[in-house]
Design an enzyme around this catalytic site. Structure first.
Site, PDB file in Angstrom:
ATOM      1  CD1 TRP A 197      -9.527   5.407  -0.189  1.00 49.71           C
ATOM      2  CD2 TRP A 197      -7.977   4.654  -1.031  1.00 49.71           C
ATOM      3  NE1 TRP A 197      -8.612   6.280   0.098  1.00 49.71           N
ATOM      4  CE2 TRP A 197      -7.527   5.700  -0.404  1.00 49.71           C
ATOM      5  CE3 TRP A 197      -6.732   3.668  -1.327  1.00 49.71           C
ATOM      6  CZ2 TRP A 197      -6.193   6.249  -0.415  1.00 49.71           C
ATOM      7  CZ3 TRP A 197      -5.649   4.389  -1.341  1.00 49.71           C
ATOM      8  CH2 TRP A 197      -5.370   5.571  -0.724  1.00 49.71           C
ATOM      9  CG  ASP A 198      -9.399   4.387   4.117  1.00 47.97           C
ATOM     10  OD1 ASP A 198     -10.392   3.697   4.019  1.00 47.97           O
ATOM     11  OD2 ASP A 198      -9.276   5.556   4.655  1.00 47.97           O
ATOM     12  CD  GLU A 227      -9.852  12.989  -0.441  1.00 50.42           C
ATOM     13  OE1 GLU A 227     -10.039  13.768   0.535  1.00 50.42           O
ATOM     14  OE2 GLU A 227     -10.450  11.862  -0.685  1.00 50.42           O
ATOM     15  CE  LYS A 261      -7.297  14.927   3.323  1.00 54.59           C
ATOM     16  NZ  LYS A 261      -8.535  14.847   2.678  1.00 54.59           N
ATOM     17  CD  GLN A 262      -3.159   9.821   0.804  1.00 57.79           C
ATOM     18  OE1 GLN A 262      -4.279   9.662   0.790  1.00 57.79           O
ATOM     19  NE2 GLN A 262      -2.612   8.739   1.179  1.00 57.79           N
TER      20      GLN A 262
END
Lengths: 786, 786
Positions: B375-376, B504, B616-617
């Site tokens: 997706w990134d 995640e 994680k983000q």
């Protein structure tokens, strides 16, 4: 359901399971139903001739191969070592040839066929009259027994009698190590696609058992093997005897994977040929095979010395005692009586001689679930053992105590203090490759403590508490205290997050009600019991502190966590949500999902299942059964009303518990319906996988259904309460339980039940508001509630 | 951080990355940093001599092998087909021997060493003076280029000049198919234990490329292969030219896995030996290799005809245009200027000639993440492309449109309507083996729509909307409408459960704020755009309805779901919880976990991570950046204040977004700190895995950090807003963006920024409360806020 047990084929008999017609289309199921075992050695009911089979299974409890678990996407501390029970060399084979024509059930022209598993003799018999291709009639009778008294021993006899005319008869008795691919079952199952049903055993694609020894001397053959990776060793031996007036020639041959003892007989009509085969199995974690072979020799020599009639007779005596302790007598439903005794008999077969091992999900009847030990032994089977054969319950708990170091290591891997028992294992290491429905089921810790408590209460064995039990209590309580945490949102409630309860259709949730209820029990019971130990036996307590580095404050911490434990409750619905967000989930589309889409786990992606209010088993209902004291009848009914309609029962652990709680809350018809579902679960193969082995936990659940469901037995501390509620279609039900060394017989009839102490001192009970003792010689009557 | 880029070794240069010292201990990183690629063909910066390497990588975008994913415990609809980009035959090899002594960097006595990646010429150069074991000095100069203009072509030259005395010189130019185990990297990585770091590429243990063709004619060699399982085919060819006054002998040899062109030269001092090597690669899903070989021949012939100086010159011209569109000019920080241009250059290398393929997480610079598309690309890279090279953005989106049928099938497997894009894939099938951090990331659907919208807004390409875009909109919106549901608890809010957001470290949750915000955007944008299409082009709308069976009511259903979308908000904290139960989680033990335990995913069991408030983000922060219009500055600041301290930044997608939002909420120092973390993420190997390839998404994030962070660009419908906030340590910053066919140049200085239309019509902007047009020839000034 019962149409799977038609009377012409499976006639009703209170003490025997009988089959009158051979069929090839349900071999897997009947191999399981007629399987023999003693908790250590198990043999599926394959015919002597071999060949047609779902699975030629012979299993030794705990004898396993290991393999590296390859995770498609690995992560830290995922389970590393797979363990699979090994199908050991097959000693059941006694092939028969008449006029060189092989006798094979699938093709034989049979004048008569009967197979009988006798619950009192502990013997599987088969009686056949075969009309050979040449038109000669031959009577073939065989007996097979896995000894309850000699753990490593099985005994078989084959008797062949020509009825019409003479013929050459050959009996080839074999001991065969079936490597993969030679076994029809494996070929068939492999075609399903690997891992299609995760509940089946792993198929090995390389040789597992490396031949290490062949020995032939005197009348005896022994083969020895070592597992390729686990390095476990095995020896199996046979000893033969033939008895016949006819002229006989014998030849033996021994190779790595096949030993044969072949009798060639000039058979004459009316003269029986009887071959006796003694079989011994010994295994170990690594003892060299010559040593194991010597053990086989000793087992076989002793058995030969005793003579098989004495062995059969000891078997019957052992079972007499077993039934004396464990029988459930049911009046007014002969089929159910037969089924009940089959269930109890299989419980005996699963647990009799486990010794240093646990009880696997399938006992020793099949390779399903890889032969692993799960929590359900502790919750569903240990109570039966504790109440009927406390010594057997002790073994179950002691087995877990021995696993404590591995569980400590596992807890550390999961960044926790204390001990975390593996979700599924043989050797103590976590073998569950899918953590969401595996490692996340931390509740296994509490199941072990539950079984420990059941054993201690049935036995009063304080020495065991001091030496083994207390250590388990400390380390399990520690895990909970460390796993959970105090919410900082005002009310300092104690929460346990990201765990999976017994219901595997909802995973990795916060504050699973079952888990929190059982964790609270575990924490409290540990604190209380360790305090008791400190007072009762300061020396043992000091030893415990040395062994566990226990700080005294920990006991208070456990109590505090238990007191603050958050148990989700919804005021509006008056129910306990299964977890903190369960009620927010979307309802399941009950009308839109057709019947063939169940069990859901084989037909929907886990995310789809997890997203909905749909259960595999109702774990809130299980919590109410196990910790009855925390729930009012009104709460129980509301919870049951909420969860029962959304429970698929895809788990074999479901029906028995639904039966008990349905009975408790007054849903008599539903209680009986669920009870029968679990009673016939294997006999009618209602879950479609009895071929993989009996569902041991459900067997235990059937016993619990009788005791807790219909007799309504509830434990309130030292007191027992009974609420007899015999299903209307039955006439009576009687069983015994052990309690602090005494034996209490409970006999239900339509109006209530009679309690009678048949051994030992008085037993304290509650009857309504009264606490009293049932004294020996003074039966006590409890009337049924109107 | 910058100590990884010491000036003596990596001198500062605004347009070049330069290395002045060879080192063997960070080969993996420098192979990546100096890698060449054109989006289709990628070559890691291995030296011509081969040998010492982290990974001898040559990759063709999308050229992959497939393999069956074996799940340790399988379940319904788990991903089945693994896909891994294949390291194709290595054409970089041009080995050199002087006096029969091999030239090897690792052991060579070097008088001079320089390696230069020039962002304007698109050429990698190396200049070395080697003192041979015999003491002879040899100048070795090489150039390598992967053509931006000829997709299938790479060009190399090697020039060797003896400086002192004559010697026999051998140049062995090779084309080598390295099978596994022959590659040092594989051996080394395998010793880490399989799957130890799930972000590395799968190691194959069997042969992947089956030799299918060897062809040698004229001056050309071609080898052809087919992948064992995916059946993809490949041909690669070389063509050589030597130019020297010395006497030369040439010999070629061709085998399945190795083709050599060996020049033996009687070299005389001062007389250069120059070898030119043209290389072509062609692949396909199944075209026979002879056909691909012919294509190689055509590519090579054309290149030979053009001559290499023209090829080098075309390369420079292509890059001139690229920089004209894409350059970011930074004044006052030369190192950062260099790093910025390296970042942008790598974005160009990842995207230039992808054609029918997507952009992998590592571009074509390494095998990390198996060469998968995630997706990134859509969220982090597509905006850069849309704003600088709209045609490249179109390819990214069209690639997803072509995948639509596979996504429809995947949705059906997951029991959903519409289309569900695979979390990671090459061929369109879901390849994520861990669904909790894979398939559960439904938000990928919205990422694709996000990129689609960016492209449409930059380009105004209504034809694309009508033909491809609308179909993607319909099927993605359908998925959301079907996946979510209306809560029956009074307020009919719309919920999406059991999904994983971009963070995640928390998986399979209910109402992930990011997912719901983006799903709402997806639903609304789909409804609005399809309505627009119905009006604008009824014929195309009718075609769309036929293609998707669209019911008109669906549009209303999407709007209704969007309107009712539940976005979690906590009144007490004034923040958006990451999901419905995030705030209930236990705080992470920041003090107790040492630094070496990060990234957490490599050091803690997922359950431990998931149980805590640790990220994680920060996906709420990402949501605020992507859907800026839904958040007030006050909310943004509160959210940032809450999430920033609990974000590990273990994801390379984290820092750039934190930078943008920190800038937006006024945390200037922090914004610069995060920006520099992402700017130097690969150059300083801060995540320790640059060796596996560049972090393409982070490259895009760096661009976004400049544009959205420091220039403060926000899109409000048709209007752009700028809030210039140049970091104090810089003097200026300038870049261009494409907008509806126009080009706007933004030039920041310490007092504000100047907007200037450099091409096309006026561009509408917002300045404070004013909506106005920046017209060509009339620069517009926006002062910095005090």
């Amino acid at each position: 359901m019962l149409d799977k047990l038609p009377e012409y084929r499976f006639p009703i008999d209170p003490w025997r399971l009988i089959e009158r017609e051979y069929r090839g289309d349900d071999l897997g199921t009947t191999e399981t139903l007629f399987a023999l075992g003693n908790g250590y050695l198990g043999m599926r009911a394959n015919p002597e001739e071999g060949r047609e089979a779902h699975s030629h299974g012979t299993f030794l409890n705990g004898f396993h191969e290991t393999w590296q678990i390859h995770h498609a996407e690995d992560a830290y501390a995922f389970a590393k070592t797979g363990q699979t029970v090994v199908n050991v060399p097959d000693a059941k084979l006694m092939k028969l040839y008449v006029d060189d024509e092989p006798f094979l059930l699938a093709t034989a022209d049979l004048d008569q066929y009967e197979r009988v598993l006798d619950f009192r003799s502990g013997v599987l018999e088969r009686n056949v009259v075969w009309r050979t291709p040449a038109g000669k009639r031959v009577r073939i009778s065989s007996r097979r027994m896995v000894s309850f008294t000699h753990r490593h021993l099985a005994v078989m006899t084959l008797e062949v009698t020509l009825l019409d005319s003479p013929a050459p008869v050959v009996i080839s008795s074999q001991l065969m190590n079936r490597q993969d691919g030679e076994d029809e079952y494996h070929v068939e199952a492999a075609s399903l696609g690997e891992g299609k049903d995760p509940r089946q055993a792993r198929k090995f694609t390389e040789r597992v058992l490396e031949p290490k020894l062949t020995r032939e001397r005197d009348n005896e053959i022994v083969l020895g093997y070592r597992c390729n990776h686990s390095k476990m060793t095995l020896a199996c031996g046979t000893r033969h005897l033939i008895d016949t007036p006819c002229s006989v020639n014998v030849a033996t041959s021994v190779a790595d994977d096949l030993a044969k003892t072949v009798y060639t007989v000039r058979a004459t009509p009316g003269d029986p040929i009887r071959v006796t085969k003694l079989v011994a199995y010994h295994d170990s974690k690594g003892v060299p095979t010559p040593e194991l072979a010597d053990r086989c020799t000793r087992t076989l020599k002793r058995a030969a010395g005793d003579g098989i009639e004495q062995l059969f007779s000891e078997q019957r005596e052992w079972l007499d005692e077993f039934w004396e302790r464990s029988d459930i007598e049911l009046r007014g439903d002969d089929r159910a009586q037969q089924a009940l005794r089959w269930n109890v008999f299989q419980l005996g077969q699963a647990s009799a001689r486990t010794q240093e091992q646990g009880i696997a999900a399938k006992g020793v009847t099949g390779g399903g679930y890889d032969g692993h030990y799960f929590w359900d032994t502790e919750v569903y089977v240990a109570p039966f053992l504790a109440y009927t054969s406390p010594e057997a319950a002790r073994k179950v708990v002691r087995f877990r105590w021995k696993m404590l170091d591995a569980a400590r290591e596992r807890a550390a891997e999961l960044s926790q203090r204390g001990a975390l028992y593996p979700w599924r294992t043989i050797n103590g290491e976590e073998a569950s490759a899918y953590y969401a429905a595996g490692t996340a089921q931390y509740h296994i810790n509490s199941a072990i403590v539950f079984a420990l408590r059941r054993y201690l209460e049935a036995s009063g064995d304080l020495e065991f508490l001091a030496r083994e039990g207390a250590e388990v209590l400390v380390e399990t309580a520690r895990l909970w205290a460390d796993l959970g945490f105090y919410s900082t949102n005002g009310n300092r409630t104690f929460h346990i997050h990201r765990v999976t309860g017994p219901d595997e259709y909802t995973t990795v949730v916060n504050d699973n009600a079952y888990t929190n209820v059982m964790a609270r029990f575990n924490l409290r019971y540990a604190a209380r019991t360790v305090r008791f130990l400190a007072e009762w036996n300061p020396e043992q307590f000091a030893a415990l502190r040395r062994a566990t580095n226990l700080r005294l404050e920990e006991l208070d911490e456990w109590d505090a966590a238990a007191d603050a434990m958050f148990i989700p409750f919804d005021d509006r619905l008056g129910i306990h949500p299964q977890d903190s967000s369960f009620l927010e989930l979307e309802p399941w589309n009950w009308d839109g999902v057709p019947k063939e889409k169940y069990p859901l786990l084989l037909n929907f992606h886990p995310l789809v299942i997890y997203r909905h209010q749909v259960l595999k088993q109702a774990d809130v209902v299980l919590a109410m059964f196990l910790r009855r004291e925390h729930f009012s009848i009104e709460q129980m009914r509301r919870n049951f009303d909420y969860y029962d309609p959304i429970t698929t029962g895809d788990s074999s652990l479901s029906a028995c518990v639904q039966a008990i709680v349905a009975a408790e809350v007054g849903y008599d018809d539903l209680a009986l319906e669920y009870f029968e579902q679990s009673l016939y679960l294997d006999l009618c193969d209602t879950h479609g996988n009895t071929a993989d082995g009996v569902h041991v936990a459900s067997l235990g659940g059937v016993w619990a259904g009788v005791v807790h469901g219909f007799a309504g037995m509830v434990e309130w501390g030292d007191y027992l309460e009974f609420s007899p509620r015999l299903p209307a279609k039955w006439e009576g039900l009687a069983f015994k339980i052990h309690r602090h060394g005494s034996v209490l017989r409970i006999d239900l009839d339509r109006d209530g039940c009679t309690l009678e102490v048949t051994d030992g001192a008085g037993v304290p009970i509650i009857d309504g508001d009264n606490r009293l003792m049932v004294e020996p010689g003074q039966p006590y009557r409890i009337p049924a509630k109107p």
